[in-house]
Design an enzyme around this catalytic site. Structure first.
Site, short mmCIF file in Angstrom:
data_model
loop_
_atom_site.label_atom_id
_atom_site.label_comp_id
_atom_site.label_asym_id
_atom_site.label_seq_id
_atom_site.Cartn_x
_atom_site.Cartn_y
_atom_site.Cartn_z
CG HIS A 1 3.06 -0.04 -0.50
ND1 HIS A 1 2.31 0.85 0.28
CD2 HIS A 1 2.60 0.63 -1.65
CE1 HIS A 1 1.92 1.84 -0.36
NE2 HIS A 1 2.18 1.57 -1.54
CG ASN B 1 4.54 -0.83 6.76
OD1 ASN B 1 5.29 -1.35 5.94
ND2 ASN B 1 3.64 0.04 6.72
#
Lengths: 350, 350
Positions: free
Chosen positions: B172, B204
């Protein structure tokens, strides 16, 4: 061939020992049959956003109209049932300016260029040549000078010093020789926004020059020829790990201007006549030494290959019925060889 | 420091043994003093083209206004004295469609994204968070699914199968956790147009997540925080030949989606009060394992470094007088460590 994938390996090697790069084109099937290189298919893909007014640079009083808007499908394809009660306002960012990207369009007398501020190369340059325009010979490149383009903000400009001692030519995308009809039109081809770093000997000064000559000689058959030219940054498969990598040099100190791995030309040879047929050809050449013996047609690719690699679309408004395949209409295969031999003949004469 | 050049090496190594990439920022002097990292300088560079209407996608009934136009300096900076007698019409190309690039703008409830059809990554995503928006917790990411974005033409889409077994997370850019105020707003963060391939473990799911948490916790001090996030493709110096190369993987079969070498965030922490001060911070992190012990401030860079690397501009309309330096106003250095320790504390409690 639904959902099939096709990898067209073009220009795998430009010749023995050449520093050629394997060009890999992502050609996803997406339900359509695009496995036929000879059939140029419809590229009228749906474009989603509402409207766009292309940014525009006007650098000369010859104002060539840039299309002010494009028609998009504005229907929301993912309707949401959410009430409009958002506690945030993401668009408030724009009070500080719109981030871009801005793809600086420059409208020159003989061409239009679209600039990529990230790579400091053009996205594309578009020119138009005719038998008449090529017959006029008022310009001479020895009167022209390479120029940084003042229309680009300084921090995004390609600079002359970036190219200096880089080992690469300042390679015209729209050739100076296509603009001999006016010295000032030719001068404008010397802006760095019309330039990419190109391998000199064996490419820019040889095969690529022959290719440009091929384009000019299309005007012997066609009354009007349009050419879009630009850089590519294509992935190459690593033999060791089997993965695909894009790798390109960046020249300048500090590094500033990307060195493309390949170049494309999309050629529109426009026929006379009521049907307004257009013979389309798309070519991808590695930024590397290419022997003159290599047939030009080896570098022909489906138009969609260039579109997938660039993120651009070149014929979204050209109906399939009006298209022909350039290399089926005229010989793309032996031009370079003929040219090389003629050069040799000239050399003997001299 | 006129015409001086400055190479800021940031994030040279994210840690011992980490596959970190040396990030090189091209910071040409251009006559201005930009050697002071602590002084965020004016980025109000002149923008040349005439006007642009940003392309726009509307995917939800929450229509967040996108700025319809930008004001440009339209004065021709290279006046030409050429008569308007061009024998060619380069703009005739546009009868076949405008090549682009189109940077698909999607206006979602919680963010705006701008897509790069060439890399199949966003150019940038822009979000807005406030103490109030983060206090509402109606959404849960276990109800959301990753989605190909139907607003992008098929041939330019990032696909779920491109990420499948690539070894990279669908990372994201606007975090799902920033959009808990509505399930459907959170769902929209799962479009692949909000996604980049990111190293999972160690980045991440770790350092980058802590960094996102740092952004959220800025709302404890600031009533309104805007964040622009996106990918970078930075050159690295080759030890053997001394040249600079950009190298990045492209995932999918055929290769389709670029794997960025780095990611940036530009943070606008907006103060209350009549002066409307904005604490600005720009950060660049390598797409690689980063130990939690690494201070976040090591990744702080001048805003202009991100602008040069992306070709974007983030604060062209924000006067210098209104700017503060985020990391001078609040502690950027120990957030990750604190967070890691708190996590340990939580783990002990559990």
């Amino acid at each position: 061939m639904s959902k099939a994938t096709l990898a067209v390996i073009a220009a795998v090697s430009a010749g023995a020992g050449a520093a050629a790069t394997a060009a890999m084109y992502s050609l996803r099937g997406d339900g359509s049959n695009n496995n036929n290189k000879k059939k140029l298919e419809s590229t009228a893909a749906p474009i989603a956003p509402s409207s766009t007014l292309a940014p525009r640079l006007t650098s000369s009083p010859v104002t060539v109209p840039v299309p002010a808007s494009q028609v998009f499908d504005n229907s929301p394809s993912t309707p949401s049932n959410t009430p409009s009660n958002a506690p945030v306002d993401p668009s408030g960012l724009f009070q500080y300016g719109f981030p871009g990207p801005i793809s600086d369009l420059a409208t020159r007398q003989a061409f239009i260029s679209c600039y990529d501020r990230r790579t400091r190369n053009p996205h594309w340059v578009a020119e138009h040549i005719t038998p008449q325009s090529l017959a006029i010979r008022d310009g001479d490149r020895k009167n022209s000078n390479f120029l940084e383009d003042p229309l680009i903000p300084a921090k995004f400009q390609a600079k002359l010093k970036d190219y200096f001692r880089s080992g690469y030519d300042r390679g015209h995308q729209v050739p100076a020789a296509d603009c001999k009809w006016s010295q000032s039109a030719m001068d404008e081809t010397f802006y760095l926004t019309n330039m990419c770093p190109q391998v000199g000997d064996g490419f820019n000064r040889d095969y690529w020059a022959h290719f440009e000559d091929f384009c000019r000689r299309l005007t012997e058959k066609y009354p009007s020829v349009r050419i879009v030219t630009g850089p590519l940054y294509l992935p190459k498969r690593d033999d060791k790990d089997g993965k695909w990598y894009v790798k390109y040099e960046v020249i300048g100190n500090p590094p500033n201007v990307a060195v493309p791995t390949h170049f494309y030309k999309v050629i529109y040879a426009e026929e006379d006549g009521p049907e307004k047929k257009v013979a389309l050809g798309a070519f991808v050449l590695p930024n590397a030494v290419i022997p003159n013996e290599k047939p030009l047609q080896d570098f022909e690719v489906p138009l969609e290959a260039v579109e997938r690699a660039t993120g651009l679309e070149f014929a979204s408004k050209l109906p399939v019925q009006r298209r022909k395949r350039l290399c089926a209409e005229t010989s793309c295969s032996i031009i370079v060889k003929e040219y090389a031999e003629r050069q040799k003949a000239f050399a003997k004469k001299a």
